[in-house]
Structures are given as structure tokens and as C-alpha cells.
Design a protein around this motif. Sequence first.
Motif, PDB file in Angstrom:
ATOM      1  N   ALA A  57       0.837  -1.205   0.000  1.00  0.00           N
ATOM      2  CA  ALA A  57       0.000   0.000   0.000  1.00  0.00           C
ATOM      3  C   ALA A  57       0.872   1.256   0.000  1.00  0.00           C
ATOM      4  CB  ALA A  57      -0.942  -0.010   1.206  1.00  0.00           C
ATOM      5  N   GLY A  59       1.023   3.947  -2.991  1.00  0.00           N
ATOM      6  CA  GLY A  59       0.742   5.356  -2.720  1.00  0.00           C
ATOM      7  C   GLY A  59       1.853   6.253  -3.247  1.00  0.00           C
ATOM      8  N   THR A  62      -4.987   4.644  -2.750  1.00  0.00           N
ATOM      9  CA  THR A  62      -4.774   3.331  -2.125  1.00  0.00           C
ATOM     10  C   THR A  62      -5.779   3.032  -1.016  1.00  0.00           C
ATOM     11  OG1 THR A  62      -3.155   4.288  -0.617  1.00  0.00           O
ATOM     12  CG2 THR A  62      -2.308   3.270  -2.632  1.00  0.00           C
ATOM     13  N   TRP A 106      -5.979   0.367   2.114  1.00  0.00           N
ATOM     14  CA  TRP A 106      -5.251  -0.628   2.895  1.00  0.00           C
ATOM     15  C   TRP A 106      -6.250  -1.457   3.693  1.00  0.00           C
ATOM     16  CZ3 TRP A 106      -2.712   0.352   8.211  1.00  0.00           C
ATOM     17  CH2 TRP A 106      -1.991  -0.778   8.616  1.00  0.00           C
ATOM     18  N   PRO A 160      -2.498   5.620   3.288  1.00  0.00           N
ATOM     19  CA  PRO A 160      -3.536   5.209   2.343  1.00  0.00           C
ATOM     20  C   PRO A 160      -4.682   6.219   2.324  1.00  0.00           C
ATOM     21  CG  PRO A 160      -3.561   3.820   4.313  1.00  0.00           C
ATOM     22  CD  PRO A 160      -2.385   4.718   4.447  1.00  0.00           C
ATOM     23  N   THR A 217      -8.709   3.104   4.827  1.00  0.00           N
ATOM     24  CA  THR A 217      -8.323   1.861   5.484  1.00  0.00           C
ATOM     25  C   THR A 217      -9.577   1.124   5.909  1.00  0.00           C
ATOM     26  OG1 THR A 217      -6.294   2.882   6.319  1.00  0.00           O
ATOM     27  CG2 THR A 217      -7.010   0.891   7.435  1.00  0.00           C
TER      28      THR A 217
END
Lengths: 230, 230
Positions: free
Chosen positions: B183, B187, B193, B195, B210, B213
Motif C-alpha cells: 500500500a 501510494g 490506495t 489498505w 492510504p 483503510t
Amino acid sequence: MPQSPIRAIAFDAFGTLFDVFSVTALAERLFPGQGDAVSRLWRLKQIEYSFLRTLSKRYEPFDAVTESALHFALSALGVSAGQAQIDLLMAQYDRLTPFPENLAVLQALKADGVPMAILSNGTPRMLEVCTRHAGMSGVFDHLLSVDTVGQYKTTEAAYQLAPDAFGVPAREILFVSSNGWDAAGAGWFGFTTFWINRSAQPPEALGVAPAATGTQLTDVLDFVRRHRQH
Amino acid sequence: MPQSPIRAIAFDAFGTLFDVFSVTALAERLFPGQGDAVSRLWRLKQIEYSFLRTLSKRYEPFDAVTESALHFALSALGVSAGQAQIDLLMAQYDRLTPFPENLAVLQALKADGVPMAILSNGTPRMLEVCTRHAGMSGVFDHLLSVDTVGQYKTTEAAYQLAPDAFGVPAREILFVSSNGWDAAGAGWFGFTTFWINRSAQPPEALGVAPAATGTQLTDVLDFVRRHRQH
């Protein structure tokens, strides 16, 4: 291929000359019951972060990487630490204990007239401070830091610092490391490699073997004395 | 920077769609009392070897790297294993269990019309076999293997496979991984991203966070549905 004569030696620093786990005692004092786990995860993440920052071309100096790795390790282990404790551990990293046999071996090699360098992920400042604290000032002809190329081991640019500094081809330089991954990378690069297997690890399964293996730095002295006379 | 609209999704495979620790049961049956340690060290070395081979420009396909990592892990743990047992564990790696919620989430995203890919260190064969075994054939528009560029994540060349395949800029591709390092690398590369923090790990201390999440793939579905309407 017959063994090339050894004309110079490049030593890895962290784990090879200086015991990275010598921070364990302080970590244990700061975080009772967790010192060993902290120092192990800290080291693991420090290496991982050096790899990742190089793969992604996001170089940061090794002291910053080391502090980030410490932050991660403490969080992952659920250890609550303040900045004062972080600062203490980081300061300890400048005073890593050299392995007991190292200074005498280095002085013997120096007396034999072998040109010697450190080739390390550490910053120039870290290398200068660590060698001074270990009584090794003046032993090395070069303190080579990957900081000058902005890439961590195991890239070609990092290892190339030694042939450039010595003016000697890689295969005639003995690269000495206790880190299996570093010995493998150095072997791929073209150094003659000596793996100091301090903790009875199996060889890395990377299709490249060290020219020689030992358990402490005295074994390097024997190897070099045999291979300088060829 | 405001969130870019999400126009495509690239999923990491191992650890994200497929549970790499689903080999633990077999490892435990083969080596009683050591299954957990074997599968953990195996995974750790597999990732380390992928980094090292990329840093040193010594690419080998991921199935070979995976088998080498297994050899190391068994040796390091003092587990005596024959080739038959190695073969069994390697075969199990082609039948990794998908996390339970994954198939339904992928089918829902597919029904929403979101273009999807796997972007993995695995070889094309490994990706084909794993997705087929997990009932995911036909879900993905692309099975992207770093094997085609000969570099493992987290290099730019590896991640660039997704923008090239989708014809969509990286920031409009959601890259989904359960691996913190992946991740982070994604990124840095420029993906948006996500995660999936399946094992309550702290965030990586790499200076890149990220976009979002979650703890399982259902959280990705919510995120994408919110961010496709912008």
C-alpha cells in the motif's frame, strides 16, 4: 574460478562490526519484558524500509529510516513510548557495541598493510560516530556511506563505492558481512564475499554462495592471510 | 487534494484476495508444532527475496522465489523436509483460500460495472490457477503479473502495469492491498490506495498514508460506491 588474490577489504558496519542488538539492554530497561522483541522488530523494519525506499526511489538517510522503523516497532508491539525514550534509543544507536574480537582483528589486518573500508547503509555521521566510539578511528582508509549515491544495498550503485574508492576490481575486494542478504547482494555484484554467520543461520537460498564463511571476525584474518600470498 | 473519482480497481493477490496463511494447516500436518512458524517465516522470506532480487536486478519468477523461501524457512527452523513435502506445500500455494467475503464483493463490484484487475508479484500461471480455484474466473478484466516487466513491487515498472492496462491515470485507480509495504509503495507511485488492515497492524512509518483503510473487502465496496458518483 580460482580464488582471486585479496587486495582490499570492505566491511559492512551494522550487524558485522557493531552489534545492532546491543540496544536490547536499554530497550529492556525502558520497556521491561519487551526489550528483545523491540530490538528485533526494529532491526527487521529498518532493513525492510531501506529496501522499500530504494525500490520506490524514495531515499531518506539511514538515521531517519532507523527512527521510523523504531516508531513502527513500538506501535506494532503495543509499547507506549514518549519522544524522550525514542531519543535515548536513537542515541544508543550511535554507541553500538563492537563485537569483542573486532578491534584486534582490524588492527592486525592494518598491521599487515591491507587497505580497509566500511561500506554501509549508515550516514557518514553515523559511521564516524560509531567507529570513533568503538576505538576504530584511523583503522579504515575509507568510510563509505551509500548516502552519497542515495540508494541502499543491495543495488549496484551502493556496492560500486568500494571498487571506486580502492581502485581495485570487485573480485579482488573481500566484502565481509554478517547479514545473509548483504553477503548475497555483494556476491551478485561481484565481490569475493565472506559471510560471518554469527547466529547459526542457514545460507540464503538465493543461488549465490559466499567464497568463505566463518563465525567471527578472526576467521576473516585467517582467510585474508591465506589469500594475499597468491 | 480532493479525492479523485475511482474509475478502476487493481487488487493485490497474495494476502489481499488469497490468504497466504491458509498453507498453515498443511504445514502443521506435515511438521507438527511448526506449521505456524513455517508459514510465517516462509512468507517473510518470500517478500524479502522479491525485494533483493529486484534491488540486485536478479529477477526470478515468483514460484521459484517462493520455493527458495520455503527451503530457507525450513532450514532456519530446523525442520527436516523431503522434496515430496516441499512439493505438497508448493501445490497448496496454487490453492490458497480466498478470504470469505471476497467473491461476493468482487461480484458486486463487477455488477456495478467497475473495471477490475489483479496486479501481483505472482506469475501469470499462479494468478490464473489461484483465481480459477477461488471461483473468480471472469471477474477480472486483467490479470497483471510483474513477470512481464521482470521487477517485483514496489518499483514503478511493476505498478505502471495497471494504468497501462486500464488506460486510466494512477490516481483514478484504487489500489487495494492488505500488505502495508505494498500500500505504501502504491501510494508513492500515485495510486489512490486502500489498505485492508486484516491483522490490526499499525500504519507503516513511511510518510505516505492510504486514502482509506478498512478491515475487509466489504469496506472497499462501500468506498468505491461513494467515490464513483463524484
